[in-house]
Design an enzyme around this catalytic site. Structure first.
Site, PDB file in Angstrom:
ATOM      1  N   SER A 153       0.792  -1.231   0.000  1.00 18.16           N
ATOM      2  CA  SER A 153       0.000   0.000   0.000  1.00 18.16           C
ATOM      3  C   SER A 153       0.824   1.280   0.000  1.00 18.16           C
ATOM      4  CB  SER A 153      -0.962  -0.004   1.183  1.00 18.16           C
ATOM      5  OG  SER A 153      -2.065  -0.830   0.910  1.00 18.16           O
ATOM      6  N   ALA A 209     -20.106  -4.975  10.460  1.00 18.81           N
ATOM      7  CA  ALA A 209     -20.229  -4.264  11.729  1.00 18.81           C
ATOM      8  C   ALA A 209     -19.902  -5.159  12.919  1.00 18.81           C
ATOM      9  CB  ALA A 209     -21.639  -3.688  11.868  1.00 18.81           C
ATOM     10  N   TYR A 239     -11.238   2.479   4.274  1.00 17.09           N
ATOM     11  CA  TYR A 239     -10.057   2.203   3.449  1.00 17.09           C
ATOM     12  C   TYR A 239     -10.409   1.166   2.387  1.00 17.09           C
ATOM     13  CZ  TYR A 239      -5.062   1.581   2.550  1.00 17.09           C
ATOM     14  OH  TYR A 239      -3.821   1.537   1.977  1.00 17.09           O
ATOM     15  N   SER A 240     -10.257   1.535   1.125  1.00 14.10           N
ATOM     16  CA  SER A 240     -10.698   0.671   0.031  1.00 14.10           C
ATOM     17  C   SER A 240      -9.745   0.754  -1.147  1.00 14.10           C
ATOM     18  CB  SER A 240     -12.106   1.076  -0.421  1.00 14.10           C
ATOM     19  OG  SER A 240     -12.481   0.416  -1.610  1.00 14.10           O
ATOM     20  N   ASN A 241      -9.183  -0.388  -1.555  1.00 15.24           N
ATOM     21  CA  ASN A 241      -8.304  -0.423  -2.719  1.00 15.24           C
ATOM     22  C   ASN A 241      -9.018  -0.031  -4.000  1.00 15.24           C
ATOM     23  OD1 ASN A 241      -5.991  -1.138  -1.336  1.00 15.24           O
ATOM     24  ND2 ASN A 241      -6.284  -3.325  -1.627  1.00 15.24           N
TER      25      ASN A 241
END
Length: 397
Positions: free
Chosen positions: A101, A160, A207-209
């Site tokens: 990342s 969740a 957070y997302s690629n």
């Protein structure tokens, strides 16, 4: 970073908060047969305390580590542990490794350079540039870079209740079995878009690629060049980053240490060499290859203001309030070390299958710490050695 990857964890490079994974996501590295340069002795001033700090990571379970420190005393380079299982040689201090990342900081920098050139609007709808994906028009370029778009991470999401909703196979035996599969960036994005959004654009942080694969496609569309060509033109060439590879490949060229992945299969722990694999699963989000020297040059230049105008560098360093302890801006995290240390720390890194990348720097670019660690066949306990290393380097011990 976590302890040894567990079966449910993704291997596709999530940004850690000082190496604590938010949602795990990266991929590991690749081996090119041939001679490997021997590990060099520590360079620059003699710093036995630094060698001791590096060794502490090996004592905590990592197979090996290479580290480079640049500060007011000059440059120190060292390594500890082993280059591969069954061998005694240390990791090469000039070795290449998967960035995971940390790739995102490079991608964000190129996007912001295009903003500076007037070719992209930071707060313009991404749909204006990539209409083929029929994105919600409320999603802006800024939201991609700061992970506030709400787009589902194609490598999976935490529910969740803490359980994991699987995305494309990105962990355990499933990933090991298909680790040489080739993905197209468009395929990854469309998978992410096929899932419900986490929240309305701009209404949260996740957070997302998917965001950064879209950012790569945005760069290529606006620049009219491949990501490799545009990165070379804007960053690799001007900074002479000769050992940085983008996009990454199945093999890592040149000297490098091997990385291993520990997973469960039919209730039994197994370890596999994942040095070679296809990193296309994380296009734009975690697929680059580099060295500690090139990472130092890049991060120092970025923080010194050589790559972005002051107003955009300031935007990059502005943490989104919803990002919590990750304190995420546009492609990097910002951490105030408090009065005791008297500095702010900028960083990005990644825990991945087989490898970890480390990139820390002060706002003036005068002090950087860049490193790579490799996983072996045991669990790791990294929190204490990482905290001690940070105190030693950035808080005077």
């Amino acid at each position: 970073m976590s302890e040894s990857p567990k079966p449910a964890e993704s291997v596709t490079g999530r940004t850690p908060r000082v190496f604590r994974p938010v949602v795990v996501t990266t991929v590991a590295a690749a081996l090119l047969a041939g001679a490997v340069a021997p590990a060099s002795a520590a360079a620059g001033p003699d710093r036995p305390e630094m060698q001791k700090a590096v060794q502490a990571f090996v004592d905590a379970g990592f197979l090996g580590m290479q580290l480079r420190l640049n500060d007011e005393r000059g440059e120190w380079v060292g390594s500890a542990g082993r280059r591969k299982l069954g061998a005694s040689a240390k990791p090469p201090t000039n070795g290449r490794f998967r960035l995971g990342s940390s790739t995102k900081t490079f991608i964000a920098t190129v996007v912001l350079q295009l903003v500076a050139d007037g070719k992209i609007g930071l707060d313009s709808p991404v749909a204006d540039y990539l209409p083929e994906f029929k994105l919600d028009r409320r999603i802006t370029v800024r939201m991609l870079l700061q992970h506030t778009s709400g787009l589902y991470a194609y490598t999976g999401e935490y529910r969740a209740d803490g359980s994991i909703e699987a995305g494309i196979p990105a962990a355990g035996k499933q990933w090991v079995d298909i680790r040489f599969k080739t993905y197209k960036p468009e395929e990854l994005v469309r998978f992410g878009l096929s899932k419900p959004a986490r929240f309305e654009p701009g209404k949260g942080f996740s957070y997302s690629n998917t965001n950064y694969t879209l950012a790569q496609l945005l760069i290529e569309k606006v620049a009219g060049r491949s990501i490799g060509e545009e990165m070379k033109r804007r960053i690799l060439g001007p900074l002479k980053l000769r050992d940085t590879v983008v996009p990454g490949s199945t093999d890592i060229p040149g000297p490098h240490a091997r990385g291993y992945y520990r997973y469960q299969d039919a209730g039994k722990w197994k370890v596999v060499d994942v040095t070679r694999h296809n990193p296309s699963m994380v296009a734009g989000a975690g697929d680059m290859i580099s060295t500690t020297k090139d990472l130092h040059r890049f991060f120092s230049a970025l923080n010194r203001g050589r790559l972005l105008p002051p107003e955009l560098l300031a935007e990059m360093r502005k943490p989104h309030p919803e990002s919590g302890p990750l304190a995420y801006g546009l492609g990097l995290s910002v951490e105030n070390l408090g009065k005791k240390c008297g500095t702010v720390l900028h960083h990005h890194g990644s825990a991945t299958a087989g490898y970890v990348s480390v990139m820390f720097g002060t706002p003036d670019g005068k002090k950087t710490l860049t490193a790579s660690l490799t996983y072996g066949d045991t669990e790791v306990q990294w929190l204490k050695p990482m905290e001690n290393l940070r105190k030693l380097v950035f808080c005077g011990g």
